[in-house]
Scaffold this active site. Sequence first.
Site, PDB file in Angstrom:
ATOM      1  N   HIS A 188      -0.601 -10.250  -4.492  1.00 37.07           N
ATOM      2  CA  HIS A 188       0.391  -9.686  -5.718  1.00 37.07           C
ATOM      3  C   HIS A 188       0.830 -10.922  -6.615  1.00 37.07           C
ATOM      4  O   HIS A 188       0.704 -12.110  -6.028  1.00 37.07           O
ATOM      5  CB  HIS A 188       1.623  -9.181  -5.064  1.00 37.07           C
ATOM      6  CG  HIS A 188       2.630  -9.948  -4.320  1.00 37.07           C
ATOM      7  ND1 HIS A 188       2.005 -10.190  -2.775  1.00 37.07           N
ATOM      8  CD2 HIS A 188       3.563 -10.906  -4.291  1.00 37.07           C
ATOM      9  CE1 HIS A 188       2.930 -11.056  -1.993  1.00 37.07           C
ATOM     10  NE2 HIS A 188       3.754 -11.388  -3.002  1.00 37.07           N
ATOM     11  N   GLY A 235       5.113 -19.737   0.405  1.00 34.08           N
ATOM     12  CA  GLY A 235       6.372 -18.617   0.412  1.00 34.08           C
ATOM     13  C   GLY A 235       5.711 -17.243   0.277  1.00 34.08           C
ATOM     14  O   GLY A 235       6.621 -16.601  -0.097  1.00 34.08           O
ATOM     15  N   CYS A 244       0.805  -1.070  -0.170  1.00 34.55           N
ATOM     16  CA  CYS A 244      -0.156  -0.012   0.037  1.00 34.55           C
ATOM     17  C   CYS A 244       0.891   1.197   0.034  1.00 34.55           C
ATOM     18  O   CYS A 244       0.705   2.216  -0.787  1.00 34.55           O
ATOM     19  CB  CYS A 244      -0.978  -0.152   1.249  1.00 34.55           C
ATOM     20  SG  CYS A 244      -2.353  -1.197   0.959  1.00 34.55           S
ATOM     21  N   THR A 272       5.340 -13.843   1.587  1.00 34.99           N
ATOM     22  CA  THR A 272       6.215 -12.908   2.539  1.00 34.99           C
ATOM     23  C   THR A 272       5.324 -11.302   2.882  1.00 34.99           C
ATOM     24  O   THR A 272       5.783 -10.813   3.806  1.00 34.99           O
ATOM     25  CB  THR A 272       7.635 -12.531   2.327  1.00 34.99           C
ATOM     26  OG1 THR A 272       7.738 -12.204   1.075  1.00 34.99           O
ATOM     27  CG2 THR A 272       8.398 -14.126   2.196  1.00 34.99           C
TER      28      THR A 272
HETATM   29  P1  AMP Z   1       5.939 -13.124  -1.984  1.00 32.08           P
HETATM   30  O1  AMP Z   1       7.375 -13.889  -1.086  1.00 32.08           O
HETATM   31  O2  AMP Z   1       5.303 -14.060  -2.904  1.00 32.08           O
HETATM   32  O3  AMP Z   1       5.079 -12.591  -0.885  1.00 32.08           O
HETATM   33  O4  AMP Z   1       6.592 -11.913  -2.647  1.00 32.08           O
HETATM   34  C1  AMP Z   1       6.992 -10.798  -2.104  1.00 32.08           C
HETATM   35  C2  AMP Z   1       8.002  -9.980  -3.358  1.00 32.08           C
HETATM   36  O5  AMP Z   1       8.190  -8.716  -2.705  1.00 32.08           O
HETATM   37  C3  AMP Z   1       9.531 -10.611  -3.144  1.00 32.08           C
HETATM   38  O6  AMP Z   1       9.695 -11.197  -4.339  1.00 32.08           O
HETATM   39  C4  AMP Z   1      10.312  -9.556  -2.672  1.00 32.08           C
HETATM   40  O7  AMP Z   1      11.684  -9.534  -3.424  1.00 32.08           O
HETATM   41  C5  AMP Z   1       9.656  -8.555  -3.119  1.00 32.08           C
HETATM   42  N1  AMP Z   1       9.733  -7.116  -2.516  1.00 32.08           N
HETATM   43  C6  AMP Z   1       9.571  -6.734  -1.226  1.00 32.08           C
HETATM   44  N2  AMP Z   1       9.909  -5.447  -0.862  1.00 32.08           N
HETATM   45  C7  AMP Z   1      10.106  -5.005  -1.995  1.00 32.08           C
HETATM   46  C8  AMP Z   1      10.309  -3.602  -2.296  1.00 32.08           C
HETATM   47  N3  AMP Z   1      10.355  -2.654  -1.527  1.00 32.08           N
HETATM   48  N4  AMP Z   1      10.280  -3.318  -3.728  1.00 32.08           N
HETATM   49  C9  AMP Z   1       9.949  -4.270  -4.642  1.00 32.08           C
HETATM   50  N5  AMP Z   1       9.966  -5.728  -4.315  1.00 32.08           N
HETATM   51  C10 AMP Z   1       9.955  -5.978  -2.841  1.00 32.08           C
HETATM   52 ZN    ZN Z   2      -1.860  -3.314   1.263  1.00 37.95          ZN
END
Ligand code: AMP
Ligand code: ZN
Length: 114
Positions: free
Chosen positions: A100, A93, A7, A95
Site C-alpha cells: 500500500h 513501520g 483484500c 503493519t
Molecule cells: P502501514 O503501517 O504502512 O502498514 O500502514 C497500514 C495503515 O492501514 C495504517 O496507517 C492504518 O491506520 C491503516 N488501516 C488499518 N486498518 C484499516 C482499515 N480497516 N481501514 C482503513 N485503514 C486502515
Molecule cells: Zn491482500
Amino acid sequence: MDNCLFCKIIYGQIPSNKVYEDEFTFAFRDINPVAPVHILVIPKLHISGLTEINHENSDVIIQITETARKICKIEGLESDGFRYVINSGKYGGQTVFHLHLHLLGGRKLNWPPG
Ligand code: AMP
Ligand code: ZN
C-alpha cells in the site's frame, strides 16, 4: 488472499471509505489519518510488500502511482504538494502486509520522518 485485511476491503467484506477504484487499484481513506488527506492506494493483486516486487509484477508500482496522481488532482494537492510513503518491514513501520502507498497531504510534512 484469505485473511488479508486489505483484500477483504477490496472485495467489500470489510467496509472502507473508498475514494477511487479501477481495474487494477483501489483507494480508501486511512482509518487513523496522520494528515488532513491520508489515503491508502493498493493494487488489487495481493503482494505482501516492497520486498515481493519483481520483474513479473512490477506493473503494480506504476498502477498505484498513476492512481495516486489522479487522486492528487481530485483532492487538490498539486499546488501545495504531497508525499507518497511505502513502509516496509519492522523498521519501516509496516503493519499490514498487502502492498500500500500512503498518499499524504493537506499540511506541511516534516523531514526527516521520526
Ligand atoms: P502501514 O503501517 O504502512 O502498514 O500502514 C497500514 C495503515 O492501514 C495504517 O496507517 C492504518 O491506520 C491503516 N488501516 C488499518 N486498518 C484499516 C482499515 N480497516 N481501514 C482503513 N485503514 C486502515
Ligand atoms: Zn491482500
